[in-house]
Design a protein around this motif. Sequence first.
Motif, PDB file in Angstrom:
ATOM      1  N   GLN A  42      16.309  61.366  61.966  1.00  0.00           N
ATOM      2  CA  GLN A  42      16.959  61.181  60.660  1.00  0.00           C
ATOM      3  C   GLN A  42      15.939  61.247  59.521  1.00  0.00           C
ATOM      4  N   GLU A  43      14.706  60.838  59.791  1.00  0.00           N
ATOM      5  CA  GLU A  43      13.650  60.930  58.780  1.00  0.00           C
ATOM      6  C   GLU A  43      13.365  62.397  58.450  1.00  0.00           C
ATOM      7  N   ARG A  44      13.312  63.246  59.474  1.00  0.00           N
ATOM      8  CA  ARG A  44      13.058  64.677  59.252  1.00  0.00           C
ATOM      9  C   ARG A  44      14.247  65.333  58.549  1.00  0.00           C
ATOM     10  N   VAL A  45      15.459  64.900  58.871  1.00  0.00           N
ATOM     11  CA  VAL A  45      16.651  65.413  58.184  1.00  0.00           C
ATOM     12  C   VAL A  45      16.563  65.080  56.693  1.00  0.00           C
ATOM     13  N   ALA A  46      16.192  63.848  56.373  1.00  0.00           N
ATOM     14  CA  ALA A  46      16.070  63.432  54.966  1.00  0.00           C
ATOM     15  C   ALA A  46      14.977  64.229  54.255  1.00  0.00           C
ATOM     16  N   ASP A  47      13.850  64.451  54.928  1.00  0.00           N
ATOM     17  CA  ASP A  47      12.768  65.253  54.346  1.00  0.00           C
ATOM     18  C   ASP A  47      13.237  66.680  54.081  1.00  0.00           C
ATOM     19  N   PHE A  48      13.979  67.253  55.037  1.00  0.00           N
ATOM     20  CA  PHE A  48      14.513  68.609  54.892  1.00  0.00           C
ATOM     21  C   PHE A  48      15.470  68.679  53.705  1.00  0.00           C
ATOM     22  N   GLN A  49      16.343  67.683  53.582  1.00  0.00           N
ATOM     23  CA  GLN A  49      17.292  67.672  52.471  1.00  0.00           C
ATOM     24  C   GLN A  49      16.571  67.581  51.126  1.00  0.00           C
ATOM     25  N   GLU A  50      15.489  66.839  51.082  1.00  0.00           N
ATOM     26  CA  GLU A  50      14.702  66.723  49.858  1.00  0.00           C
ATOM     27  C   GLU A  50      13.975  68.032  49.532  1.00  0.00           C
ATOM     28  N   ALA A  51      13.580  68.775  50.560  1.00  0.00           N
ATOM     29  CA  ALA A  51      12.808  70.009  50.375  1.00  0.00           C
ATOM     30  C   ALA A  51      13.683  71.224  50.092  1.00  0.00           C
ATOM     31  N   THR A  52      15.002  71.092  50.296  1.00  0.00           N
ATOM     32  CA  THR A  52      15.916  72.213  50.090  1.00  0.00           C
ATOM     33  C   THR A  52      16.938  71.881  49.013  1.00  0.00           C
ATOM     34  N   SER A  53      17.438  72.937  48.358  1.00  0.00           N
ATOM     35  CA  SER A  53      18.479  72.726  47.346  1.00  0.00           C
ATOM     36  C   SER A  53      19.806  72.437  48.042  1.00  0.00           C
ATOM     37  N   GLU A  54      20.726  71.841  47.320  1.00  0.00           N
ATOM     38  CA  GLU A  54      22.044  71.528  47.896  1.00  0.00           C
ATOM     39  C   GLU A  54      22.760  72.783  48.351  1.00  0.00           C
ATOM     40  N   ASP A  55      22.511  73.907  47.666  1.00  0.00           N
ATOM     41  CA  ASP A  55      23.177  75.153  48.035  1.00  0.00           C
ATOM     42  C   ASP A  55      22.262  76.092  48.835  1.00  0.00           C
ATOM     43  N   TRP A  56      21.240  75.510  49.512  1.00  0.00           N
ATOM     44  CA  TRP A  56      20.340  76.285  50.367  1.00  0.00           C
ATOM     45  C   TRP A  56      21.153  77.062  51.378  1.00  0.00           C
ATOM     46  N   ILE A  57      20.721  78.295  51.661  1.00  0.00           N
ATOM     47  CA  ILE A  57      21.386  79.083  52.692  1.00  0.00           C
ATOM     48  C   ILE A  57      20.356  79.639  53.671  1.00  0.00           C
ATOM     49  N   SER A  58      20.791  79.782  54.896  1.00  0.00           N
ATOM     50  CA  SER A  58      20.016  80.359  55.979  1.00  0.00           C
ATOM     51  C   SER A  58      20.608  81.727  56.278  1.00  0.00           C
ATOM     52  N   LEU A  59      19.784  82.769  56.179  1.00  0.00           N
ATOM     53  CA  LEU A  59      20.226  84.131  56.439  1.00  0.00           C
ATOM     54  C   LEU A  59      19.484  84.651  57.654  1.00  0.00           C
ATOM     55  N   GLY A  60      20.196  84.905  58.721  1.00  0.00           N
ATOM     56  CA  GLY A  60      19.559  85.388  59.928  1.00  0.00           C
ATOM     57  C   GLY A  60      20.574  85.717  60.991  1.00  0.00           C
ATOM     58  N   ASP A  61      21.818  85.421  60.714  1.00  0.00           N
ATOM     59  CA  ASP A  61      22.903  85.705  61.638  1.00  0.00           C
ATOM     60  C   ASP A  61      23.263  87.184  61.483  1.00  0.00           C
ATOM     61  N   TYR A  62      23.135  87.945  62.542  1.00  0.00           N
ATOM     62  CA  TYR A  62      23.359  89.382  62.460  1.00  0.00           C
ATOM     63  C   TYR A  62      24.800  89.747  62.128  1.00  0.00           C
ATOM     64  N   SER A  63      25.705  88.795  62.168  1.00  0.00           N
ATOM     65  CA  SER A  63      27.093  89.063  61.800  1.00  0.00           C
ATOM     66  C   SER A  63      27.237  89.175  60.285  1.00  0.00           C
ATOM     67  N   GLY A  64      26.199  88.795  59.552  1.00  0.00           N
ATOM     68  CA  GLY A  64      26.277  88.820  58.093  1.00  0.00           C
ATOM     69  C   GLY A  64      26.692  87.484  57.517  1.00  0.00           C
ATOM     70  N   ASN A  65      27.023  86.522  58.395  1.00  0.00           N
ATOM     71  CA  ASN A  65      27.401  85.194  57.933  1.00  0.00           C
ATOM     72  C   ASN A  65      26.148  84.378  57.623  1.00  0.00           C
TER      73      ASN A  65
END
Length: 156
Positions: A40-63
């Motif tokens: 949970q500490e790493r989750v909180a750190d990740f949330q602090e390091a990323t914007s609320e609308d952060w997106i991950s692009l890597g799904d070959y389906s285009g999603n």
Amino acid sequence: MTLKSIIASAALVTFATGAFADDTATVTTFYDLLSNPGSQERVADFQEATSEDWISLGDYSGNNKSRESFLGQMGGFAQLMPDLNWEIQDMHQDGDTVIVRSRATGTPVAPFFGVDGQGRSFDIMTIDIHELEDGVIVRTYHVEDWAGALQQLAGK
């Protein structure tokens, strides 16, 4: 004022305003989460390091994955691969872009993408491109060698 003084002053202002900010520590929190997806500490750190609308692009389906969807996937990975480790091997920053080459290893305790690894581990290379705005990650493009991981788990 000489030209040399003007250039020196401009350089000081640039450094003072953070125009050449080192965002590698911010990006490192991403890999800390990948290596400790159940923390949970790493989750909180990740949330602090990323914007609320952060997106991950890597799904070959285009999603694309939202931050919440990505965190849900990480929770599943924590249960499936308790020894998951994502080691940064090289990191380069150019402006607001940080590129990372890393190595992911793990031993699934249940079938992974339909492959029962029977206690086998995988060791794959990954490449990520993180885009930052105002010191937080807003977008991450990523490629992992999951086909190689499945071959290793299948014993081929």
